[in-house]
Design a protein around this motif. Structure first.
Motif, mmCIF file in Angstrom:
data_model
loop_
_atom_site.group_PDB
_atom_site.id
_atom_site.type_symbol
_atom_site.label_atom_id
_atom_site.label_comp_id
_atom_site.label_asym_id
_atom_site.label_seq_id
_atom_site.Cartn_x
_atom_site.Cartn_y
_atom_site.Cartn_z
ATOM 1 N N GLU A 119 54.113 17.370 -0.836
ATOM 2 C CA GLU A 119 54.146 17.641 -2.277
ATOM 3 C C GLU A 119 52.743 17.505 -2.882
ATOM 4 O OE1 GLU A 119 57.098 18.554 -4.505
ATOM 5 O OE2 GLU A 119 57.155 19.320 -2.461
ATOM 6 N N SER A 120 51.947 16.568 -2.333
ATOM 7 C CA SER A 120 50.598 16.409 -2.888
ATOM 8 C C SER A 120 49.721 17.618 -2.510
ATOM 9 C CB SER A 120 49.964 15.094 -2.424
ATOM 10 O OG SER A 120 49.573 15.184 -1.080
ATOM 11 N N VAL A 121 50.060 18.243 -1.376
ATOM 12 C CA VAL A 121 49.322 19.466 -1.005
ATOM 13 C C VAL A 121 49.770 20.609 -1.918
ATOM 14 C CG1 VAL A 121 48.935 21.167 0.829
ATOM 15 C CG2 VAL A 121 49.097 18.726 1.407
ATOM 16 N N VAL A 122 51.080 20.761 -2.015
ATOM 17 C CA VAL A 122 51.638 21.862 -2.813
ATOM 18 C C VAL A 122 51.239 21.721 -4.287
ATOM 19 C CG1 VAL A 122 53.852 22.736 -3.680
ATOM 20 C CG2 VAL A 122 53.565 22.278 -1.248
ATOM 21 N N GLY A 123 51.231 20.477 -4.766
ATOM 22 C CA GLY A 123 50.899 20.243 -6.177
ATOM 23 C C GLY A 123 49.405 20.287 -6.452
ATOM 24 N N HIS A 165 46.179 16.895 -3.216
ATOM 25 C CA HIS A 165 45.433 16.772 -1.963
ATOM 26 C C HIS A 165 44.570 18.023 -1.819
ATOM 27 C CE1 HIS A 165 44.621 15.750 2.261
ATOM 28 N NE2 HIS A 165 44.619 17.055 2.419
ATOM 29 N N LYS A 166 43.259 17.814 -1.872
ATOM 30 C CA LYS A 166 42.367 18.974 -1.872
ATOM 31 C C LYS A 166 41.642 19.091 -0.552
ATOM 32 C CE LYS A 166 41.763 19.383 -6.792
ATOM 33 N NZ LYS A 166 43.057 20.061 -6.942
ATOM 34 N N GLY A 167 41.075 20.258 -0.338
ATOM 35 C CA GLY A 167 40.231 20.464 0.832
ATOM 36 C C GLY A 167 38.882 19.785 0.629
ATOM 37 N N TYR A 168 38.041 19.788 1.672
ATOM 38 C CA TYR A 168 36.783 19.030 1.614
ATOM 39 C C TYR A 168 35.833 19.536 0.533
ATOM 40 C CZ TYR A 168 34.458 22.851 4.130
ATOM 41 O OH TYR A 168 33.944 24.059 4.466
ATOM 42 N N SER A 169 35.981 20.820 0.147
ATOM 43 C CA SER A 169 35.053 21.333 -0.860
ATOM 44 C C SER A 169 35.627 21.228 -2.270
ATOM 45 C CB SER A 169 34.722 22.797 -0.542
ATOM 46 O OG SER A 169 35.910 23.554 -0.637
ATOM 47 N N GLY A 170 36.796 20.570 -2.380
ATOM 48 C CA GLY A 170 37.403 20.391 -3.701
ATOM 49 C C GLY A 170 38.384 21.490 -4.067
ATOM 50 N N GLU A 171 38.557 22.455 -3.162
ATOM 51 C CA GLU A 171 39.513 23.535 -3.460
ATOM 52 C C GLU A 171 40.927 23.114 -3.078
ATOM 53 O OE1 GLU A 171 38.512 27.730 -2.901
ATOM 54 O OE2 GLU A 171 36.847 26.983 -1.677
ATOM 55 N N SER A 172 41.918 23.730 -3.716
ATOM 56 C CA SER A 172 43.309 23.455 -3.339
ATOM 57 C C SER A 172 43.598 24.063 -1.976
ATOM 58 C CB SER A 172 44.266 24.080 -4.348
ATOM 59 O OG SER A 172 44.087 23.465 -5.577
ATOM 60 N N ILE A 173 44.574 23.472 -1.302
ATOM 61 C CA ILE A 173 44.961 23.994 0.016
ATOM 62 C C ILE A 173 46.207 24.850 -0.142
ATOM 63 C CG2 ILE A 173 45.933 23.262 2.225
ATOM 64 C CD1 ILE A 173 43.851 21.056 2.275
ATOM 65 N N ASP A 174 46.067 26.143 0.136
ATOM 66 C CA ASP A 174 47.226 27.018 -0.039
ATOM 67 C C ASP A 174 47.689 27.655 1.275
ATOM 68 O OD1 ASP A 174 45.204 28.802 0.453
ATOM 69 O OD2 ASP A 174 45.204 29.701 -1.560
ATOM 70 N N PRO A 177 38.690 28.281 5.870
ATOM 71 C CA PRO A 177 38.769 26.886 6.321
ATOM 72 C C PRO A 177 38.881 25.890 5.159
ATOM 73 C CG PRO A 177 36.601 27.839 6.777
ATOM 74 C CD PRO A 177 37.496 28.964 6.364
ATOM 75 N N ALA A 178 38.235 26.194 4.057
ATOM 76 C CA ALA A 178 38.224 25.236 2.942
ATOM 77 C C ALA A 178 39.595 25.108 2.280
ATOM 78 C CB ALA A 178 37.194 25.679 1.906
ATOM 79 N N ARG A 179 40.486 26.079 2.519
ATOM 80 C CA ARG A 179 41.810 26.054 1.858
ATOM 81 C C ARG A 179 42.945 25.918 2.865
ATOM 82 N NH1 ARG A 179 40.955 28.368 -3.224
ATOM 83 N NH2 ARG A 179 43.186 28.655 -3.495
ATOM 84 N N THR A 180 42.605 25.536 4.112
ATOM 85 C CA THR A 180 43.610 25.562 5.187
ATOM 86 C C THR A 180 43.902 24.173 5.739
ATOM 87 O OG1 THR A 180 42.970 27.800 5.807
ATOM 88 C CG2 THR A 180 44.083 26.514 7.493
ATOM 89 N N LEU A 181 45.189 23.932 5.915
ATOM 90 C CA LEU A 181 45.638 22.687 6.537
ATOM 91 C C LEU A 181 46.155 23.034 7.932
ATOM 92 C CD1 LEU A 181 46.193 19.657 5.721
ATOM 93 C CD2 LEU A 181 48.554 20.389 5.302
ATOM 94 N N PHE A 182 45.650 22.353 8.960
ATOM 95 C CA PHE A 182 46.134 22.567 10.322
ATOM 96 C C PHE A 182 47.140 21.468 10.649
ATOM 97 C CE2 PHE A 182 42.065 24.705 10.263
ATOM 98 C CZ PHE A 182 42.315 25.867 10.984
ATOM 99 N N LEU A 183 48.337 21.879 11.046
ATOM 100 C CA LEU A 183 49.338 20.913 11.492
ATOM 101 C C LEU A 183 49.370 20.977 13.012
ATOM 102 C CD1 LEU A 183 52.314 21.778 9.078
ATOM 103 C CD2 LEU A 183 50.523 20.075 8.739
#
Ligand code: F6P
Length: 566
Positions: free
Chosen positions: A132-136, A139-148, A199-205
Motif C-alpha cells: 500500500e505504501s508503494v501504491v500510495g 515508498h519512493k524510488g531512489y531518485s524520489g520518483e513514485s514506483i509504478d 529503473p527509477a520507478r521499478t520495484l523488483f520482487l
C-alpha cells in the motif's frame, strides 16, 4: 487422528468396474434421455461458483460407488488432517497449510507449536502495508520518483499464480500501474522486460520459496547488475529490491534487508503459494482490498470443502468425475477451457497445480500406484481453441475430458460479444456429448446434389461420435472473490484425487533429476576442453560410470563448436 489407507488405489477403485459393466455402452446422451431432471440435479453451488457435472457418463449408482471409494480412501480423514496441520506431506515431513494463508477467522492451526493462521495473517498484513505504501506513493524510488512498475522474478509456483491472477483481474487494476513477469533463464526474457522499464520507478520482487532456484537467482543477479549499471547507487537496492521467500538466510546473503523481506513457511507448497506473500505482485496491481477479497473467495471454498458432507462437496464431486474419467473411462487427457480471455493463463497455472501434485507413480508408502494418476492437462481460452485443437476433441481417436469455465457477465460488455462467447460455451459441451450420427450426417447431405456413394463417403467425415465428457463451471462475474474460489476448488479437487490414488500430492521429486544433470552439464558447456568428456554423476555405477550418452555428448560438442565459431 491418523491419515493412512492400507488399500491400494486399484483395490479402492475395483468396485467401480461393476458400474462400468452395468452402464455398458450407455452414452451420456442416453442418460439425459432417460432422466430429464439430470441437468438440474447434478449441479452444486458454492462460494459463488456453479458446477454442472451432469455431462459425465455416470448415473446415481456410479456416483454412490465413487463416493464410497472416497470414503474407503479416507478423504474425510485426510481433509481433517490437512486442516489440523498434520504432516501429511510424508516424504518431506511437512504440514500442508495453504488453507491457513487465507483463513482470516479466529481459528488456530497449530504447526510445530506455532499458530499458522496468526503467522500467515501477520506476515501478509505486514507485506500488504508495504504494497500500500508503494501504491500510495509513500515508498519512493531512489531518485524520489513514485514506483509504478513491478518486475516479478520467479518461476513455477513463484510465477504462474501471480502472473495468471494479475491478468485475470485486469478489470480491477489500479490506474497507472504496470506488472511484468520474468521466469525463464533464457536471458531474452529478462532483457525484453528490462528494455521496457525505468529503473527509477521499478520495484523488483525476487520470488523464490527456496531462494536457490537456478533460473530465479540468475535472473535476480542480472537484474541487480542491470539496475546498478543504469546509474543507480548501491544504496538504492534497498528501495527497489524485495524478497519473497522462506529462506531468510539466503535472502540476507543476496543483500536484501529484513524490512524488505517477506516470508512464508515450509508448510506452503510452491504451487499453493499464491495466497502468501508470493501474491504481492497481484496486490501491487489491484490493491490490498482486492487481494483480501481473493483470499476471502478461497476461504469460502475452504469452508464449503471442510464442512459439507461428501455427497454435496463440490471439490470432491469434481475430483470424482476426474477419477471416473481417468481410471474407469481410461481418458488420460484433461482440457481446461476458460471462455474468458482474462483466464488465458489458467490452464498453465493448473498444469503445475495438477501435474506437479499428482504426476506420481508410487503411493505414499512407495508401492507402485497401479492406476493412472494425473492426466495430461492442457487448455486455451474458448473460442480460440475451437479454431485450433477442438477438431481432435470432437473427432480424434482419443477422448479428452473437458472443463468449460465462464462468467455470465463481464464488467464492460461490448455489443453482443459476451452473448456470442456464452453461446459457444453452451454449444461445445453439448456438441461433445451429443455428437452427430452417421445417419444424421447423411440426412443433412440430401439437398447437396450428391450421389448415394458420395453421401456415404462424406457422412463418415461429417459425423461425430459424441459421448465425450465435460464439466461446466459458471460464475456471475470474474472477480477477486470468484477467482479465489475457483483456484481453491481446483486445489481441493487435486487433493481429493491424490488421496483416492493414495499418493503424496505435495512433494515434487520428479523435478530433481533434470536439475542435477543440468548442473553437471553446465561446466562442460562453459569451461572448454577441461570437461570435454564428461561422466555421469551419481547413480549406482560408481567408478565405472559410463561416458555421457553419445547423443548428449555430440550435441554438446556441436553447440560448443558452433558457439566458438560465432
Ligand atoms: O522445480 C520445481 C519447483 O520446485 C516448483 O515446485 C516451484 O514452484 C518452483 O520450482 C520454484 O521454486 P522456488 O519458489 O523455490 O524458486
Amino acid at each position: 487422528m491418523t491419515f493412512s489407507n492400507d488399500k491400494t488405489a486399484s483395490e479402492t477403485l475395483q468396485p467401480l468396474q461393476t458400474h462400468r459393466a452395468r452402464l455398458g455402452d450407455t452414452t451420456i446422451a442416453q442418460l439425459f434421455d432417460k432422466d430429464t431432471e439430470r441437468g438440474r440435479r447434478m449441479v452444486l453451488e458454492a462460494a459463488g461458483l456453479r458446477l454442472d457435472y451432469s455431462k459425465n457418463r455416470v448415473d446415481e449408482l456410479a456416483i454412490e460407488a465413487l463416493l464410497e471409494a472416497a470414503r474407503e480412501a479416507g478423504v474425510a480423514q485426510a481433509r481433517e488432517a490437512m486442516f489440523a496441520g498434520q504432516h501429511i506431506n510424508n516424504t518431506e515431513n511437512r504440514a500442508v497449510l495453504h488453507v491457513a494463508l487465507r483463513d482470516r477467522s479466529e481459528r488456530k492451526i497449530l504447526v510445530d507449536g506455532q499458530d499458522a493462521v496468526a503467522l500467515a495473517r501477520d506476515e501478509l498484513d505486514r507485506a500488504l502495508e508495504f504494497t500500500e505504501s508503494v501504491v500510495g506513493g509513500e515508498h519512493k524510488g531512489y531518485s524520489g520518483e513514485s514506483i509504478d512498475t513491478v518486475v516479478n522474478i520467479g518461476i513455477g509456483g513463484s510465477d504462474l499464480g501471480p502472473r495468471m491472477a494479475t491478468a485475470a483481474l485486469k478489470s480491477f487494476w489500479l490506474p497507472g500501474r504496470q506488472a511484468h513477469f520474468v521466469s525463464n533463464v533464457d536471458g531474452q526474457d529478462l532483457q525484453d522486460v528490462l528494455a521496457k522499464v525505468d529503473p527509477a520507478r521499478t520495484l523488483f520482487l525476487i520470488a523464490s520459496k527456496t531462494f536457490t532456484t537456478q533460473e530465479t537467482m540468475t535472473n535476480a543477479r542480472s537484474a541487480r547488475t542491470w539496475f546498478l549499471a543504469q546509474g543507480a547507487p548501491e544504496s538504492a537496492i534497498g528501495h527497489h529490491f524485495v524478497a519473497l521467500s522462506t529462506n531468510l538466510n539466503a535472502v540476507a546473503e543476496f543483500g536484501i534487508a529484513p524490512e524488505r523481506t517477506f516470508g512464508f513457511w515450509d508448510w506452503v507448497g510452491g504451487r499453493y503459494s499464491i495466497w502468501s506473500v508470493i501474491g504481492l505482485p497481484i496486490a501491487l496491481q489491484v490493491g490490498r482490498d482486492s487481494f483480501y477479497e481473493l483470499l476471502a473467495g478461497a476461504q469460502a471454498m475452504d469452508e464449503h470443502f471442510r464442512t459439507k458432507p461428501l455427497e454435496q462437496n463440490m471439490p470432491l464431486l469434481l475430483a470424482l468425475m476426474g477419477v471416473w474419467n481417468r481410471n474407469i473411462e481410461e481418458i488420460s487427457s484433461h482440457a481446461v477451457l476458460p471462455y474468458d480471455q482474462r483466464l488465458a493463463l489458467l490452464p498453465s497455472y493448473l498444469q503445475q497445480a495438477d501435474m506437479e501434485s499428482n504426476g506420481k507413480s508410487v503411493d505414499r508408502s512407495g508401492r507402485a500406484v497401479g492406476v493412472g494418476t494425473s492426466p495430461v492437462l492442457f487448455g486455451e481460452p474458448g473460442t480460440n481453441g475451437q479454431h485450433a485443437f477442438y477438431q481432435m476433441l470432437h473427432q480424434g481417436t482419443d477422448r479428452v475430458a473437458c472443463d468449460f469455465i465462464a462468467a455470465a457477465q463481464v464488467g464492460v460488455e461490448l455489443g453482443d460479444h459476451h452473448l456470442k462467447l456464452l453461446a459457444n460455451f453452451l454449444a461445445q459441451p453439448r456438441a461433445l456429448m451429443r455428437g452427430k450420427s452417421f445417419d444424421e450426417a447423411r440426412r443433412e447431405l440430401v439437398s447437396g446434389g450428391y450421389s448415394e456413394a458420395q453421401r456415404d463417403a462424406l457422412a463418415a467425415h461429417r459425423s461425430f461420435p459424441g459421448n465425450r465428457p465435460s464439466n461446466a463451471i459458471l460464475m456471475q462475474r470474474l472477480t477477486p472473490s470468484t477467482l479465489g474460489a475457483l483456484l481453491a476448488l481446483y486445489e481441493h479437487k487435486i487433493f481429493c484425487q491424490g488421496v483416492i490414488w493414495g499418493i503424496n500430492s505435495f512433494d515434487q521429486w520428479g523435478v530433481e533429476l533434470g536439475k542435477t544433470m543440468a548442473n553437471m552439464l553446465l561446466p562442460m558447456l562453459s569451461e572448454g576442453d577441461k570437461h570435454a568428456v564428461g561422466r555421469e554423476e551419481g547413480g549406482d555405477k560408481g567408478e565405472n560410470a559410463l561416458l555421457i550418452d553419445s547423443s548428449t555428448q555430440n550435441m554438446l560438442q556441436w553447440i560448443r563448436k558452433t558457439r566458438s565459431r560465432a
